[in-house]
Write a protein that holds these residues in place. Structure first.
Motif, PDB file in Angstrom:
ATOM      1  N   ILE A   1       0.819  -1.215   0.000  1.00 58.85           N
ATOM      2  CA  ILE A   1       0.000   0.000   0.000  1.00 58.85           C
ATOM      3  C   ILE A   1       0.850   1.260   0.000  1.00 58.85           C
ATOM      4  CG2 ILE A   1      -0.194   0.324   2.513  1.00 58.85           C
ATOM      5  CD1 ILE A   1      -3.159   0.915   2.051  1.00 58.85           C
ATOM      6  N   THR A   2       2.114   1.147   0.428  1.00 58.87           N
ATOM      7  CA  THR A   2       3.009   2.303   0.405  1.00 58.87           C
ATOM      8  C   THR A   2       3.612   2.515  -0.972  1.00 58.87           C
ATOM      9  OG1 THR A   2       4.960   1.002   1.032  1.00 58.87           O
ATOM     10  CG2 THR A   2       3.593   1.890   2.820  1.00 58.87           C
ATOM     11  N   THR A   3       3.502   1.520  -1.856  1.00 62.15           N
ATOM     12  CA  THR A   3       4.006   1.527  -3.239  1.00 62.15           C
ATOM     13  C   THR A   3       5.524   1.567  -3.309  1.00 62.15           C
ATOM     14  OG1 THR A   3       4.009   3.935  -3.599  1.00 62.15           O
ATOM     15  CG2 THR A   3       1.936   2.762  -3.974  1.00 62.15           C
ATOM     16  N   ALA A   4       6.204   1.490  -2.165  1.00 65.56           N
ATOM     17  CA  ALA A   4       7.667   1.560  -2.179  1.00 65.56           C
ATOM     18  C   ALA A   4       8.278   0.320  -2.821  1.00 65.56           C
ATOM     19  CB  ALA A   4       8.204   1.733  -0.763  1.00 65.56           C
ATOM     20  N   MET A  28      -4.620  -2.848  -5.012  1.00 67.25           N
ATOM     21  CA  MET A  28      -4.134  -1.479  -5.182  1.00 67.25           C
ATOM     22  C   MET A  28      -5.283  -0.526  -5.507  1.00 67.25           C
ATOM     23  SD  MET A  28      -0.970  -1.315  -4.489  1.00 67.25           S
ATOM     24  CE  MET A  28      -0.564   0.283  -5.169  1.00 67.25           C
ATOM     25  N   LEU A  29      -6.221  -0.985  -6.341  1.00 67.53           N
ATOM     26  CA  LEU A  29      -7.353  -0.125  -6.666  1.00 67.53           C
ATOM     27  C   LEU A  29      -8.167   0.216  -5.418  1.00 67.53           C
ATOM     28  CD1 LEU A  29      -8.647  -1.707 -10.010  1.00 67.53           C
ATOM     29  CD2 LEU A  29      -7.532   0.512  -9.716  1.00 67.53           C
ATOM     30  N   PHE A  30      -8.378  -0.797  -4.579  1.00 63.67           N
ATOM     31  CA  PHE A  30      -9.194  -0.571  -3.380  1.00 63.67           C
ATOM     32  C   PHE A  30      -8.407   0.166  -2.296  1.00 63.67           C
ATOM     33  CE2 PHE A  30     -10.627  -1.961   0.841  1.00 63.67           C
ATOM     34  CZ  PHE A  30     -11.919  -1.457   0.810  1.00 63.67           C
ATOM     35  N   ALA A  31      -7.219  -0.347  -1.962  1.00 65.15           N
ATOM     36  CA  ALA A  31      -6.476   0.188  -0.815  1.00 65.15           C
ATOM     37  C   ALA A  31      -5.804   1.519  -1.132  1.00 65.15           C
ATOM     38  CB  ALA A  31      -5.427  -0.826  -0.353  1.00 65.15           C
ATOM     39  N   MET A  36      -6.930   5.202   0.630  1.00 63.89           N
ATOM     40  CA  MET A  36      -5.993   6.265   0.989  1.00 63.89           C
ATOM     41  C   MET A  36      -6.552   7.643   0.638  1.00 63.89           C
ATOM     42  SD  MET A  36      -3.605   4.719   2.493  1.00 63.89           S
ATOM     43  CE  MET A  36      -2.384   6.007   2.651  1.00 63.89           C
ATOM     44  N   ASN A  37      -7.211   7.753  -0.504  1.00 61.72           N
ATOM     45  CA  ASN A  37      -7.830   9.036  -0.858  1.00 61.72           C
ATOM     46  C   ASN A  37      -9.048   9.325   0.005  1.00 61.72           C
ATOM     47  OD1 ASN A  37      -6.188  10.067  -3.058  1.00 61.72           O
ATOM     48  ND2 ASN A  37      -6.927   8.339  -4.257  1.00 61.72           N
ATOM     49  N   LEU A  38      -9.742   8.265   0.428  1.00 62.26           N
ATOM     50  CA  LEU A  38     -10.855   8.456   1.355  1.00 62.26           C
ATOM     51  C   LEU A  38     -10.351   8.971   2.698  1.00 62.26           C
ATOM     52  CD1 LEU A  38     -13.901   8.107   1.873  1.00 62.26           C
ATOM     53  CD2 LEU A  38     -13.385   5.783   2.673  1.00 62.26           C
ATOM     54  N   VAL A  39      -9.224   8.437   3.159  1.00 61.70           N
ATOM     55  CA  VAL A  39      -8.618   8.927   4.404  1.00 61.70           C
ATOM     56  C   VAL A  39      -8.255  10.400   4.272  1.00 61.70           C
ATOM     57  CG1 VAL A  39      -6.598   8.723   5.902  1.00 61.70           C
ATOM     58  CG2 VAL A  39      -7.788   6.665   5.140  1.00 61.70           C
ATOM     59  N   LEU A  40      -7.685  10.776   3.109  1.00 63.52           N
ATOM     60  CA  LEU A  40      -7.347  12.182   2.882  1.00 63.52           C
ATOM     61  C   LEU A  40      -8.593  13.059   2.901  1.00 63.52           C
ATOM     62  CD1 LEU A  40      -5.398  14.453   2.137  1.00 63.52           C
ATOM     63  CD2 LEU A  40      -5.629  13.766  -0.265  1.00 63.52           C
ATOM     64  N   ALA A  41      -9.666  12.596   2.250  1.00 66.40           N
ATOM     65  CA  ALA A  41     -10.910  13.377   2.226  1.00 66.40           C
ATOM     66  C   ALA A  41     -11.472  13.555   3.632  1.00 66.40           C
ATOM     67  CB  ALA A  41     -11.939  12.692   1.325  1.00 66.40           C
ATOM     68  N   VAL A  42     -11.430  12.485   4.437  1.00 67.95           N
ATOM     69  CA  VAL A  42     -11.905  12.574   5.822  1.00 67.95           C
ATOM     70  C   VAL A  42     -11.041  13.549   6.616  1.00 67.95           C
ATOM     71  CG1 VAL A  42     -12.172  11.289   7.971  1.00 67.95           C
ATOM     72  CG2 VAL A  42     -12.946  10.285   5.826  1.00 67.95           C
ATOM     73  N   LEU A 421       1.239   7.303  12.049  1.00 68.79           N
ATOM     74  CA  LEU A 421       1.194   8.619  12.680  1.00 68.79           C
ATOM     75  C   LEU A 421       1.789   9.710  11.799  1.00 68.79           C
ATOM     76  CD1 LEU A 421       0.253   9.926  15.311  1.00 68.79           C
ATOM     77  CD2 LEU A 421       2.534   9.558  16.250  1.00 68.79           C
ATOM     78  N   GLY A 422       2.929   9.404  11.203  1.00 61.98           N
ATOM     79  CA  GLY A 422       3.622  10.434  10.435  1.00 61.98           C
ATOM     80  C   GLY A 422       3.124  10.592   9.016  1.00 61.98           C
ATOM     81  N   VAL A 423       3.016   9.458   8.291  1.00 61.36           N
ATOM     82  CA  VAL A 423       2.673   9.522   6.866  1.00 61.36           C
ATOM     83  C   VAL A 423       1.170   9.707   6.674  1.00 61.36           C
ATOM     84  CG1 VAL A 423       2.796   8.325   4.658  1.00 61.36           C
ATOM     85  CG2 VAL A 423       4.671   8.115   6.290  1.00 61.36           C
ATOM     86  N   ILE A 424       0.388   8.783   7.255  1.00 62.04           N
ATOM     87  CA  ILE A 424      -1.055   8.865   7.067  1.00 62.04           C
ATOM     88  C   ILE A 424      -1.665   9.979   7.908  1.00 62.04           C
ATOM     89  CG2 ILE A 424      -3.240   7.614   7.342  1.00 62.04           C
ATOM     90  CD1 ILE A 424      -1.828   5.066   6.664  1.00 62.04           C
ATOM     91  N   GLY A 425      -1.161  10.148   9.127  1.00 58.64           N
ATOM     92  CA  GLY A 425      -1.738  11.153  10.027  1.00 58.64           C
ATOM     93  C   GLY A 425      -1.299  12.572   9.728  1.00 58.64           C
ATOM     94  N   ILE A 426      -0.058  12.895  10.084  1.00 52.24           N
ATOM     95  CA  ILE A 426       0.418  14.283   9.989  1.00 52.24           C
ATOM     96  C   ILE A 426       0.522  14.746   8.540  1.00 52.24           C
ATOM     97  CG2 ILE A 426       2.285  15.857  10.585  1.00 52.24           C
ATOM     98  CD1 ILE A 426       0.582  14.884  12.922  1.00 52.24           C
ATOM     99  N   SER A 427       0.949  13.868   7.640  1.00 51.67           N
ATOM    100  CA  SER A 427       1.050  14.286   6.234  1.00 51.67           C
ATOM    101  C   SER A 427      -0.309  14.691   5.680  1.00 51.67           C
ATOM    102  CB  SER A 427       1.640  13.151   5.386  1.00 51.67           C
ATOM    103  OG  SER A 427       2.983  12.908   5.742  1.00 51.67           O
ATOM    104  N   ASN A 428      -1.360  13.968   6.063  1.00 51.38           N
ATOM    105  CA  ASN A 428      -2.706  14.346   5.624  1.00 51.38           C
ATOM    106  C   ASN A 428      -3.160  15.641   6.280  1.00 51.38           C
ATOM    107  OD1 ASN A 428      -3.292  12.316   3.754  1.00 51.38           O
ATOM    108  ND2 ASN A 428      -3.898  10.887   5.356  1.00 51.38           N
ATOM    109  N   VAL A 429      -2.733  15.871   7.526  1.00 55.48           N
ATOM    110  CA  VAL A 429      -3.052  17.141   8.183  1.00 55.48           C
ATOM    111  C   VAL A 429      -2.376  18.293   7.445  1.00 55.48           C
ATOM    112  CG1 VAL A 429      -2.730  18.500  10.283  1.00 55.48           C
ATOM    113  CG2 VAL A 429      -3.477  16.130  10.448  1.00 55.48           C
ATOM    114  N   ILE A 430      -1.122  18.102   7.055  1.00 55.83           N
ATOM    115  CA  ILE A 430      -0.403  19.144   6.308  1.00 55.83           C
ATOM    116  C   ILE A 430      -1.090  19.394   4.969  1.00 55.83           C
ATOM    117  CG2 ILE A 430       1.765  19.685   5.137  1.00 55.83           C
ATOM    118  CD1 ILE A 430       3.234  18.212   7.352  1.00 55.83           C
ATOM    119  N   THR A 431      -1.483  18.311   4.287  1.00 54.82           N
ATOM    120  CA  THR A 431      -2.202  18.471   3.024  1.00 54.82           C
ATOM    121  C   THR A 431      -3.510  19.218   3.231  1.00 54.82           C
ATOM    122  OG1 THR A 431      -1.245  16.386   2.214  1.00 54.82           O
ATOM    123  CG2 THR A 431      -3.161  17.255   1.042  1.00 54.82           C
ATOM    124  N   SER A 432      -4.237  18.855   4.300  1.00 53.86           N
ATOM    125  CA  SER A 432      -5.506  19.534   4.597  1.00 53.86           C
ATOM    126  C   SER A 432      -5.274  21.005   4.889  1.00 53.86           C
ATOM    127  CB  SER A 432      -6.181  18.864   5.800  1.00 53.86           C
ATOM    128  OG  SER A 432      -6.382  17.486   5.570  1.00 53.86           O
TER     129      SER A 432
END
Length: 537
Positions: A1-4, A28-31, A36-42, A421-432
């Motif tokens: 899911i990180t695509t790394a 990949m289509l779902f996750a 991931m985009n749903l998490v960003l929207a939330v 915490l860092g990538v999904i959490g704070i990075s999405n906060v910064i994007t928001s």
């Protein structure tokens, strides 16, 4: 899911059976594309709701505190506060509150005029609710912006030649001429530095070491420097020093120009130092002025203006990210400090040699042996780039060194915790934050660039600044005569969203009912912009 590690992770099974690709694609289509985009929207929605809640709570707190302060000052229960009491309050605030700029007697009289909407020389409760907003004002006399020629040589300033010169310097043609000079300068610099950029050794060229202007390029750079000095002198003479330095672009141009002049004088003046390279470095910085060509396009100009507003306001968000990085780096030092080593006497080093990707990529410096290295590892994980290589090295080190701190699962749990915490959490906060701040500032800048407005026949609002004659402010006689002021309003704190133009429009309005709601500022027939006083009693 990180695509790394995608598609590396699915290639073994895909080589055996092509049908397995549907499993990975569906995941990949779902996750990745949906969840991931749903998490960003939330996250964006939650951030917007928190901003609105913060605005509402700040507005309520400000209104409650100002109402309480009004009650304390209105000790005679007259539902009004006298002019003398307000003046004394301003004096006390000047002494005790460092956020409030020192106010002169003239400025105190003007501020009282903004508060006294009905001109009865007292302040009612509704009028007092603007007390926080008026202290966001920065008042400056128009005479402070007068140029040297206007103040010391008035006869010349009124001459036809000087007026023509002023129109020429302020014209678009003058700026276009500067742009042409910048393009020519960049071309000369590119031609001069081409041998060095092509990998040729120019250090032994005597023309770079003799301290004389004996090449075409050096003479051309000197001519360009003289032209830029003339440009700066003309702009300062015509616009005045104070107006000149208010523009960040002018500050950068002036700094680079002075730096080139000093560097040229230091190199060409007879002394022990005669290396021309120092001038080249400064000249390369001057070429960055070509960025002004991009800002001729509206979208790039908006991008630059919005960035100047967003970046300082983002400090608090990035401080949270720094705290998380510091915490995980400290924890990493406790758990994994010293396990990444090339000491041949340490058995861990032999285990690390089995981590082929780690060794082939020379990841030795990526470790938790010290705070700086740990922060660098976490930043690599933050951008989710080759995190599998990093974790493989740490897993091999732990499995071969007999450490009691854990196994490879502890490494993965450590990374997974930081990822959440860092990538999904704070990075999405910064994007928001960036999305929210961008549209907020875009709306503010579009209002700021609106047409000139005349408010109540007293003030002319142009951009984010109002020009007014100080003898009469919102119908109140201030006792001042023949003094023109500029009023500029900005929040003291970077996380406060404020439409300066709408705030000025409200302050210059004589209607007390228009200001009874301390939080709504009419920005036009179709826009309502929230404003928050940041100074409260």
């Amino acid at each position: 899911i990180t695509t790394a590690n995608y598609p590396d992770v699915n290639m073994p099974s895909y080589n055996e059976n092509r049908g397995t690709i549907f499993f990975f694609i569906s995941f990949m289509l779902f996750a990745f594309f949906y969840v991931m985009n749903l998490v960003l929207a939330v996250a964006v929605n939650a951030y917007d709701e928190s901003i609105e809640e913060r605005k509402s709570s700040r507005a309520k707190l400000s209104k409650d505190l100002l109402s309480e302060a009004f009650t304390l000052l209105d000790h005679k229960d007259e539902n009004s506060i006298s002019r003398d009491s307000i003046m004394h309050v301003m004096t006390i605030l000047n002494q005790d509150i460092p956020e409030i700029l020192r106010l002169s007697g003239e400025e105190k009289s003007i501020i009282f005029g903004f508060l006294d909407k009905d001109g009865d020389n007292t302040i009612s409760r509704h009028e007092f609710l603007e007390f926080g907003t008026v202290f966001l004002l920065k008042l400056e006399k128009k005479s402070d912006y007068a140029t040297f020629v206007e103040t010391r040589l008035p006869s010349i300033s009124r001459s036809h030649f000087y007026q023509t010169l002023c129109k020429s310097v302020k014209s678009i043609r003058f700026e276009s001429s500067v742009d042409i000079v910048l393009v020519l300068n960049a071309s000369i610099v590119a031609a001069q530095d081409y041998p060095m950029l092509a990998g040729q050794d120019v250090s032994q060229d005597p023309s770079y070491q003799n301290g004389y202007m004996d090449t075409v390029y050096e003479k051309a750079e000197t001519i360009f420097t003289v032209l830029y000095v003339i440009e700066a002198m003309l702009k300062i003479m015509v616009n005045g020093w104070k107006h000149y330095i208010e523009t960040p672009r002018n500050c950068y141009d002036f700094f680079i120009t002075i730096l080139v002049v000093l560097a040229s004088a230091y190199v060409y003046y007879p002394n022990a130092y005669n290396n021309h390279a120092i001038i080249e470095f400064v000249v390369m910085a001057r070429v960055l002025r070509l960025g002004r060509l991009l800002f001729r396009m509206k979208r790039f100009r908006l991008f630059g203006l919005i960035s100047l507003e967003i970046i300082p306001a983002a400090t608090s968000v990035f401080m949270v990210l720094l705290f998380i990085g510091y915490f995980f780096s400290s924890l990493g030092m406790l758990l994994y400090g010293g396990i990444i080593t090339r000491d041949p006497h340490n058995p861990v080093s032999q285990s690390l040699l089995e981590a082929d990707d780690f060794v082939d990529g020379n990841y030795w410096a990526n470790n938790f042996n010290d705070m700086f290295s740990g922060m660098n590892v976490l930043f690599n994980w933050l951008v989710v780039n080759n995190w599998t290589t990093q974790t493989s090295g740490m897993e091999h080190a732990l499995s071969g060194g007999g450490h009691v701190t854990g196994s490879k699962w502890l490494v993965r749990l450590f990374f997974f915790s930081f990822y959440l915490l860092g990538v999904i959490g704070i990075s999405n906060v910064i994007t928001s934050f960036i999305i929210n701040a961008f549209f907020q500032q875009l709306q503010t800048i579009e209002h700021r660039q609106g047409p000139d407005e005349v408010i109540e026949g007293e003030a002319l609002i142009r951009g984010s600044r109002a020009v007014f004659e100080s003898s009469l402010v919102t119908g109140t006689d201030t006792g001042l005569r023949n003094t023109v002021f500029y009023a500029h309003i900005r929040p003291k704190h970077m996380d406060v969203e404020l439409d300066e133009r709408a705030a000025l429009r409200r302050l210059f309005s004589r209607s007390s009912t228009a200001s009874s709601d301390n939080n709504s500022i009419s920005a036009g027939p179709q826009n309502q912009v929230q404003a928050e006083p940041t100074v409260s009693l």
